[in-house]
Motif scaffolding. Sequence first.
Motif, mmCIF file in Angstrom:
data_model
loop_
_atom_site.group_PDB
_atom_site.id
_atom_site.type_symbol
_atom_site.label_atom_id
_atom_site.label_comp_id
_atom_site.label_asym_id
_atom_site.label_seq_id
_atom_site.Cartn_x
_atom_site.Cartn_y
_atom_site.Cartn_z
ATOM 1 N N ILE A 19 0.827 -1.209 0.000
ATOM 2 C CA ILE A 19 0.000 0.000 0.000
ATOM 3 C C ILE A 19 0.859 1.256 0.000
ATOM 4 C CG2 ILE A 19 -0.257 0.156 2.520
ATOM 5 C CD1 ILE A 19 -3.220 0.946 1.930
ATOM 6 N N GLY A 20 2.036 1.194 0.635
ATOM 7 C CA GLY A 20 2.927 2.351 0.621
ATOM 8 C C GLY A 20 3.436 2.662 -0.765
ATOM 9 N N ARG A 21 3.728 1.637 -1.533
ATOM 10 C CA ARG A 21 4.226 1.856 -2.894
ATOM 11 C C ARG A 21 3.157 2.478 -3.779
ATOM 12 N NH1 ARG A 21 5.710 -3.361 -2.095
ATOM 13 N NH2 ARG A 21 4.465 -4.126 -3.842
ATOM 14 N N ILE A 22 1.892 2.094 -3.538
ATOM 15 C CA ILE A 22 0.799 2.638 -4.345
ATOM 16 C C ILE A 22 0.749 4.156 -4.230
ATOM 17 C CG2 ILE A 22 -1.702 2.685 -4.651
ATOM 18 C CD1 ILE A 22 -0.281 0.088 -5.505
ATOM 19 N N PHE A 23 0.910 4.667 -3.013
ATOM 20 C CA PHE A 23 0.738 6.095 -2.792
ATOM 21 C C PHE A 23 2.016 6.903 -2.998
ATOM 22 C CE2 PHE A 23 -2.869 4.302 -0.367
ATOM 23 C CZ PHE A 23 -3.891 4.976 -1.016
ATOM 24 N N THR A 24 3.146 6.245 -3.223
ATOM 25 C CA THR A 24 4.385 6.985 -3.474
ATOM 26 C C THR A 24 4.832 6.912 -4.926
ATOM 27 O OG1 THR A 24 5.702 5.059 -2.796
ATOM 28 C CG2 THR A 24 5.210 6.707 -1.107
ATOM 29 N N ASP A 25 4.293 5.983 -5.697
ATOM 30 C CA ASP A 25 4.650 5.869 -7.107
ATOM 31 C C ASP A 25 3.814 6.860 -7.916
ATOM 32 O OD1 ASP A 25 4.965 5.134 -9.812
ATOM 33 O OD2 ASP A 25 5.432 3.070 -9.246
ATOM 34 N N PRO A 26 4.452 7.789 -8.648
ATOM 35 C CA PRO A 26 3.687 8.797 -9.396
ATOM 36 C C PRO A 26 2.719 8.203 -10.408
ATOM 37 C CG PRO A 26 6.033 9.374 -9.326
ATOM 38 C CD PRO A 26 5.914 7.987 -8.778
ATOM 39 N N TYR A 27 3.011 7.008 -10.918
ATOM 40 C CA TYR A 27 2.169 6.410 -11.956
ATOM 41 C C TYR A 27 0.728 6.245 -11.490
ATOM 42 C CZ TYR A 27 0.284 2.861 -15.124
ATOM 43 O OH TYR A 27 -0.516 2.166 -15.996
ATOM 44 N N PHE A 28 0.537 5.737 -10.280
ATOM 45 C CA PHE A 28 -0.814 5.456 -9.812
ATOM 46 C C PHE A 28 -1.628 6.739 -9.627
ATOM 47 C CE2 PHE A 28 1.804 1.882 -8.334
ATOM 48 C CZ PHE A 28 1.170 0.859 -9.015
ATOM 49 N N GLY A 29 -0.984 7.785 -9.138
ATOM 50 C CA GLY A 29 -1.681 9.052 -8.995
ATOM 51 C C GLY A 29 -2.097 9.631 -10.337
ATOM 52 N N ARG A 30 -1.248 9.452 -11.349
ATOM 53 C CA ARG A 30 -1.576 9.960 -12.682
ATOM 54 C C ARG A 30 -2.738 9.185 -13.290
ATOM 55 N NH1 ARG A 30 3.768 10.048 -16.116
ATOM 56 N NH2 ARG A 30 2.478 11.292 -17.529
ATOM 57 N N GLY A 37 15.365 8.520 -18.783
ATOM 58 C CA GLY A 37 14.355 7.797 -18.026
ATOM 59 C C GLY A 37 13.184 7.382 -18.886
ATOM 60 N N PHE A 38 12.103 6.987 -18.221
ATOM 61 C CA PHE A 38 10.890 6.571 -18.933
ATOM 62 C C PHE A 38 9.687 6.938 -18.077
ATOM 63 C CE2 PHE A 38 7.764 4.215 -21.132
ATOM 64 C CZ PHE A 38 8.297 3.742 -22.327
ATOM 65 N N ASP A 39 8.710 7.593 -18.645
ATOM 66 C CA ASP A 39 7.401 7.954 -18.065
ATOM 67 C C ASP A 39 7.087 9.438 -18.231
ATOM 68 O OD1 ASP A 39 6.541 5.453 -17.188
ATOM 69 O OD2 ASP A 39 7.550 5.657 -15.254
ATOM 70 N N ASP A 40 8.081 10.318 -17.996
ATOM 71 C CA ASP A 40 7.866 11.764 -17.892
ATOM 72 C C ASP A 40 6.921 12.062 -16.733
ATOM 73 O OD1 ASP A 40 8.342 14.415 -18.462
ATOM 74 O OD2 ASP A 40 6.693 14.562 -19.913
ATOM 75 N N SER A 41 7.293 11.566 -15.570
ATOM 76 C CA SER A 41 6.521 11.774 -14.348
ATOM 77 C C SER A 41 7.104 12.935 -13.553
ATOM 78 C CB SER A 41 6.561 10.499 -13.496
ATOM 79 O OG SER A 41 7.874 10.282 -13.005
ATOM 80 N N SER A 42 6.550 13.185 -12.379
ATOM 81 C CA SER A 42 7.060 14.252 -11.516
ATOM 82 C C SER A 42 8.509 14.002 -11.115
ATOM 83 C CB SER A 42 6.182 14.374 -10.263
ATOM 84 O OG SER A 42 6.131 13.145 -9.560
ATOM 85 N N SER A 43 8.944 12.757 -11.092
ATOM 86 C CA SER A 43 10.332 12.437 -10.746
ATOM 87 C C SER A 43 11.308 13.018 -11.756
ATOM 88 C CB SER A 43 10.524 10.919 -10.668
ATOM 89 O OG SER A 43 9.725 10.360 -9.663
ATOM 90 N N ALA A 44 10.869 13.161 -13.007
ATOM 91 C CA ALA A 44 11.753 13.703 -14.041
ATOM 92 C C ALA A 44 12.141 15.142 -13.739
ATOM 93 C CB ALA A 44 11.078 13.613 -15.410
ATOM 94 N N LEU A 45 11.203 15.908 -13.194
ATOM 95 C CA LEU A 45 11.480 17.310 -12.864
ATOM 96 C C LEU A 45 12.138 17.456 -11.502
ATOM 97 C CD1 LEU A 45 8.225 18.993 -14.213
ATOM 98 C CD2 LEU A 45 10.458 18.799 -15.329
#
Length: 368
Positions: free
Chosen positions: A89-100, A294-302
């Motif tokens: 459950i922690g990974r779900i809420f910290t991975d930007p992919y799921f929020g997007r 990288g891959f995704d262009d998520s918030s981590s990229a910025l």
Amino acid sequence: MTTDHRSQPRPVTLEHVARAAGVSRATVSRVINGEATVDPRLRKLVEEAITQTRYVPNRAARSLVTRRTDSVALVVSEQEQRDITGPFIGRIFTDPYFGRVAGGLLDVLRPRGVQVVLMLADDEASRAQLLGYLQQGHVDGVVLISSHAADPLPGLLAGTTLPAVLAGRPQAAATASLTYVDSDQVAGARLAADHLTSIGRRRLGTIAGPQDMPVAQERLAGFRGALEERGLREVAVAEGDFTQASGGDGIRALLARRPDLDGVFVASDLMALGAVTMLHRLGKRVPEDVAVVGFDDSSSALASDPPLTTVRQPVEEMAAEMARLLLRQIAGGSTDDGDGADGGDGAAPERPSSSVLFRPALVVRGSA
């Protein structure tokens, strides 16, 4: 004291909306039900009329006639007993992919009054409980995020009549009936390889995702295939788990095998962020010494320093398309308008075979 009910305003009905929009009642009903066959011009007229008249669908009457709940489940299914950092459950809420994904779904579903219920499954017991809940009619359909080839849940869903859309292409013949939305993972990884070689990098490596995950397999295959076409067959590979920590561990492993590494493709932005951080700690400059894609262009990229060059997959647009495809399946089971006057017969909706594959794009920033 008595109340004069005659002075109370009457509820706005579909007829009021239809008159305001200058269209038929049936057209208003189709717009509210999310049917994709409505002409965009008429859809705009109806949506403006809904706002103008402050129409609110009669959800109670609609539920009685159609047996619909006006809610869908966003199901995240994880393989049992994976050796991966942090609780599920922690990974779900910290991975930007799921929020997007959640944001893209809500953009389409919320204006139509459809609620999203998040549900998690990570072992046999939770999958059985979840499947029972879904089949009891608590939701109208499912968007399923399932990353592992061995996950039985897509096959279990395919064996039901419940409307369902899969995030990612199904991997087994038993799940071929499921509608899906995905991006071309192989093509995206090829973009990374093309870019690294175009800027003169030849001593290359990659931090791949877990190789029991089809998406990770496809990204690794695409990167390797593009490099082989250029005569670059010696590619150092480390395997991560799509967490930031594994990106740092992965770049350490690559440098241990190939100290002269000058370019790396990382299969997710979150891992790439960990790789860039570790490169700095090891005294390596990015991109002068080691270029990182990288891959995704998520918030981590910025969040990276420098910002990541990355392969963008339009996750929000993909999730919005999942929502539209799911609504189309749900609407196939009933055409009721929500006022309780007339409606479908409650038959199980047919799953359309149409699925959508998005094209990725390269976003060039400071890391490569």
